[in-house]
Design an enzyme around this catalytic site. Structure first.
Site, PDB file in Angstrom:
ATOM      1  N   GLY A 125       6.892  10.354  17.424  1.00 40.77           N
ATOM      2  CA  GLY A 125       5.479  10.580  17.126  1.00 40.77           C
ATOM      3  C   GLY A 125       5.250  10.318  15.662  1.00 40.77           C
ATOM      4  N   GLY A 126       4.043  10.575  15.217  1.00 40.45           N
ATOM      5  CA  GLY A 126       3.675  10.296  13.842  1.00 40.45           C
ATOM      6  C   GLY A 126       4.544  11.012  12.835  1.00 40.45           C
ATOM      7  N   GLN A 134      10.643  12.604  15.620  1.00 38.77           N
ATOM      8  CA  GLN A 134      11.149  12.033  16.855  1.00 38.77           C
ATOM      9  C   GLN A 134      11.166  13.083  17.952  1.00 38.77           C
ATOM     10  OE1 GLN A 134      14.826   9.810  16.081  1.00 38.77           O
ATOM     11  NE2 GLN A 134      13.432   8.074  15.978  1.00 38.77           N
ATOM     12  N   LYS A 137      10.568  18.381  20.092  1.00 34.52           N
ATOM     13  CA  LYS A 137       9.846  17.562  19.121  1.00 34.52           C
ATOM     14  C   LYS A 137      10.229  18.039  17.734  1.00 34.52           C
ATOM     15  CE  LYS A 137       5.187  17.715  18.972  1.00 34.52           C
ATOM     16  NZ  LYS A 137       3.863  17.351  19.434  1.00 34.52           N
ATOM     17  N   ASP A 178      -8.089  14.834  21.437  1.00 30.76           N
ATOM     18  CA  ASP A 178      -7.348  13.574  21.391  1.00 30.76           C
ATOM     19  C   ASP A 178      -6.902  13.179  22.798  1.00 30.76           C
ATOM     20  OD1 ASP A 178      -6.339  11.319  20.201  1.00 30.76           O
ATOM     21  OD2 ASP A 178      -4.520  12.280  19.437  1.00 30.76           O
TER      22      ASP A 178
END
Lengths: 442, 341
Positions: free
Chosen positions: B26-27, B30, B46, B146
């Site tokens: 992700g932003g 990992q 995460k 989102d």
């Protein structure tokens, strides 16, 4: 059919010129041979009765006429003694022949398609891809030997592949010469080539294994774009692959002068050099849009996607390894700050419009306008203003009064409001080549 | 901002976790899968890339997700603190969540390249609505903000759950967000409502409903909205009234039970005026009825898709098709930091 006679006349002029060329004889003769083959086809059209020819045939003939004029200009150059000296020092004259040959082949394909000529006849052999490539290579070698050009290693001899970190040498001090929000670009050397090494500085959104598989897939399916007007990619390199923050490098050809935009911002250029830059850029785009196999669109044409090397050769970048590069960026690519100045009227008119080559030619026309004026397009305009003016009022930013007429026509045709009226990349190459030859002759 | 008072999170130590595998990124970190050997099952973790003080967003996200308790919202199982096998030296923080075997809806769309079988389309539409409805009926409401295919995860039977609360917030009618904050945290343009592109924008439940409308279109067509338009055009055209094209759906609508009603729902959800959009409750009641028409063939549909996915996986020699969650970078409160340090 009023196209036929002019075509035959240009063809015969080409035959005469070839007798007098002083350099690149082999390749000029090869062009000549291909023109003869096409001439036979054209004569067979002449024999037909009026009204038998479809619109497709007429269109193909019109295109051929432009291509032949442009080939004639090219060959004429090599009949002049002063050119011999110039080309010995230039590195890109080989490509002039490549693009003329490609255009002749395009003409053959569309003519024989329109006439439904049977496959496998003598004509086809003249234009068959593998034999064409072989012939052209031999011709070039012999021509170059005659000119006593040094046989430098060619940049396209290197395949695109995974590169080990120790194959890269960095220039010292190891400072980036360019920094963007997602990357830093360093200068270095790879197998004797000057390269730019792009390092992604953001945590990436794809795991190393995925990047590797995307890369391998892309390299295997990618059509190699071997052209001096396309930015060469050498490959990718992983650092600290198994660590917590693996890094990815992309290795590509180094262009001393930076982006086209940067060159336009800082250099004063003559109309001839501006036209040459337009021609280079068009050759890059043509290579991509070319009809053989599955043609591609770039998707993001602007004055920063073109780069300029130390000989002022313009190169199209940003699409080889495009998928690999995208996988190295965070998914939220742009935050909506990209200007709409390159968007064609039809793109501005609907978010659902399907992108096409015609849209791309419009964006390219804006780049040509930038080369001609040196200015930034629709500077400081809001999205609303751009939409109102370009999409509703069919506005085109004006070219300066002293812009050569031929160049003006080309640039305005690309920016035509009606996408149907915009030229193809191939036509652009032909017309710009003629324009350059005219300006150089002055 | 704290929605409800929460018990301290379960701490999960590295000694409990084995077989770490990267399954996505992700932003800001990992995402791994690992086996929790006491629980005898695999979990998703995460992790943050760097412990650089941006933990706030992760921790806020965790807060948002711990209020869980819906089968249609991803469950957070605990907090990880330790040195994962491959990360070298530094101590890292992470969220431990249930592992969704079939990855995200975005992965499914990419693999299938076409509309999933209709029963599955209607179930996905309904389960996503259930997830949103759960969040909106909490007190105070939680806004997801989102919603998009990559934030809908699929379990082993292709049941959908919402994830990625990186942008989520509690809904207070008085909260005003400046445009700047909105830009930085940004959702995904194509799924953002027209009002989000204005200078003054305060997200409401109707913002999520708009995104749900676009998401419905994506579920039905298997495509991404405005696939060819650059984001500046999207930002510019949405407030002018552009929406994804319904031509393709309408040509099929006659033959598929409930498709016309689903299309109507989509259009109501993406109304320009927020007050004309339905509530999550209205959406859910409608999708429930529509899903009922297809329920009797759902098992076949799921089996058919799973077979296709397994075959693709075999062909590509890829051993995983797990989640690839995209987590937007978001700065937020540092609620849980003190608790953990």
């Amino acid at each position: 059919m009023d196209f036929i006679e002019p075509i035959l006349s240009v063809a015969s002029q080409i035959y005469n010129l070839v007798e007098n060329v002083k350099a690149n004889k082999k390749r000029c003769r090869r062009v000549c041979q291909r023109v003869r083959a096409l001439e036979d086809l054209v004569r067979s059209i002449k024999k037909r009765k009026q009204g038998q020819n479809s619109a497709d045939v007429e269109k193909a003939l019109r295109q051929l006429s432009i291509t032949l004029t442009s080939a004639q200009e090219l060959i004429r150059k090599y009949t002049l003694a002063k050119w011999v000296e110039r080309i010995v020092n230039s590195s890109s004259h080989g490509d002039e022949f490549n693009s003329v040959n490609e255009r002749l082949n395009d003409a053959f394909q569309s003519l024989s398609g329109a006439l439904q000529v049977e496959q496998g006849n003598m004509l086809n052999q003249v234009f068959e891809l593998s034999s064409r490539e072989k012939e052209d290579e031999v011709d070039q070698r012999e021509d170059d030997t005659e000119l006593k050009r040094l046989n430098k290693p060619r940049i396209t001899d290197e395949v695109i592949r995974m590169i080990k970190a120790d194959e890269l040498k960095y220039h010292y001090p190891k400072e980036p010469f360019m920094t963007t929000s997602t990357s830093e670009v360093y200068r270095g050397e790879f197998h004797g080539f000057q390269v730019a090494i792009k390092r992604y500085t953001e945590p990436v959104s794809t795991s190393p294994r995925d990047v590797r598989s995307i890369f391998n897939k892309e390299v295997s399916t990618m059509k190699r774009f071997e052209s001096p007007n396309i930015l060469r990619m050498f490959g990718i390199c992983f650092q600290d692959e198994d660590g917590p923050s693996p890094q990815f490098l992309i290795v590509m050809e180094y262009c001393e002068m930076g982006s086209l935009r940067q060159v336009l911002d800082k250099c004063k250029l003559s109309w001839t050099s501006r036209a040459c830059m337009c021609l280079d850029a068009a050759k890059g785009l043509y290579r991509l849009h070319q009809t053989e196999e599955k043609s591609k669109v770039h998707g993001c044409i602007n004055s920063s996607t073109f780069l300029v090397d130390k000989g002022y050769t313009v190169k199209l970048g940003g699409f080889e390894l495009a998928k690999t590069e995208t996988s190295l960026k965070k998914q939220a690519k742009d935050k909506g700050s990209t200007s709409l100045c390159y968007s064609s009227p039809e793109m501005l008119g609907s978010a659902n419009y399907v992108y096409s080559k015609e849209c791309e030619i419009y964006s390219f026309g804006i780049v040509l306008w930038e080369i001609a004026t040196g200015q930034k397009p629709l500077k400081d305009w809001s999205s609303q203003d751009i939409y109102q003016k370009v999409c509703k009022e069919k506005f085109q930013e004006p070219l300066p009064d002293n812009c050569p007429e031929a160049l003006r026509q080309v640039i305005n045709a690309c920016r035509d409001y009606d996408s149907f009226k915009r030229p193809s990349a191939g036509e652009l190459v032909d017309k710009l080549r003629s324009t350059v030859a005219q300006l150089e002759a002055q | 901002m704290e929605p409800v008072s929460l018990p301290a999170p379960t701490l999960i130590e590295e000694s409990n976790l084995t077989d770490w595998k990267v399954i996505g990124s992700g932003g800001f970190g990992q995402i791994y899968s690992a086996r929790h050997h006491k629980w005898c099952c695999s979990v998703a973790i995460k992790l943050l890339h760097y412990d650089d003080g941006t933990n706030g967003s992760l921790l806020r996200e965790m807060d948002m997700m711990r209020i869980g308790g819906s089968p249609f919202v991803i469950q957070v199982l605990g907090v990880f603190k330790g040195r994962p096998a491959s990360s070298g030296l530094s101590v890292q923080l992470g969220l431990v969540m249930e592992l969704m075997e079939r990855g995200s809806l975005a992965c499914l769309q990419k693999t299938l390249c076409e509309t999933p079988p209709w029963p599955l389309v209607f179930r996905l539409a309904h389960q996503v609505a259930l997830g949103i409805n759960f969040l909106h009926t909490l007190s105070p409401s939680v806004l997801h903000l989102d919603l998009k295919p990559s934030n809908v995860l699929l379990d082993s039977s292709l049941n959908a759950k919402l994830t990625d609360f990186g942008l989520a917030r509690c809904y207070h009618s008085t909260t005003r967000l400046s445009k700047k904050v909105d830009r930085e945290e940004g959702g995904t343009n194509s799924y953002m409502p027209p009002e989000a592109f204005k200078v003054t924008y305060s997200p409401t439940r109707a913002s999520d409903i708009y995104s749900y409308g676009i998401l419905l279109w994506s579920i039905v067509t298997g495509k991404q909205p405005y696939a060819d338009a650059i984001s500046s055009i999207v930002r510019f055209r949405i407030p002018l009234g552009d929406r994804p094209s319904l031509d393709e759906i309408q040509s099929q609508a006659a033959g598929i039970a409930g498709l016309r009603r689903l299309t109507n729902l989509m259009e109501k959800c993406w109304e320009t005026k927020p007050n004309l959009r339905p509530t999550s409750h209205e959406c859910t009641t409608e999708t429930e009825e529509l899903y009922k028409m297809h329920r009797h063939t759902i098992n076949d549909a799921v089996f058919q898709v799973l077979k296709k996915l397994d075959k693709k996986e075999e062909e590509e020699g890829v051993t995983q098709q797990f989640q690839r969650v995209h987590i937007s970078q978001a700065s937020g409160s540092v609620l849980m930091l003190n608790l953990l340090n």
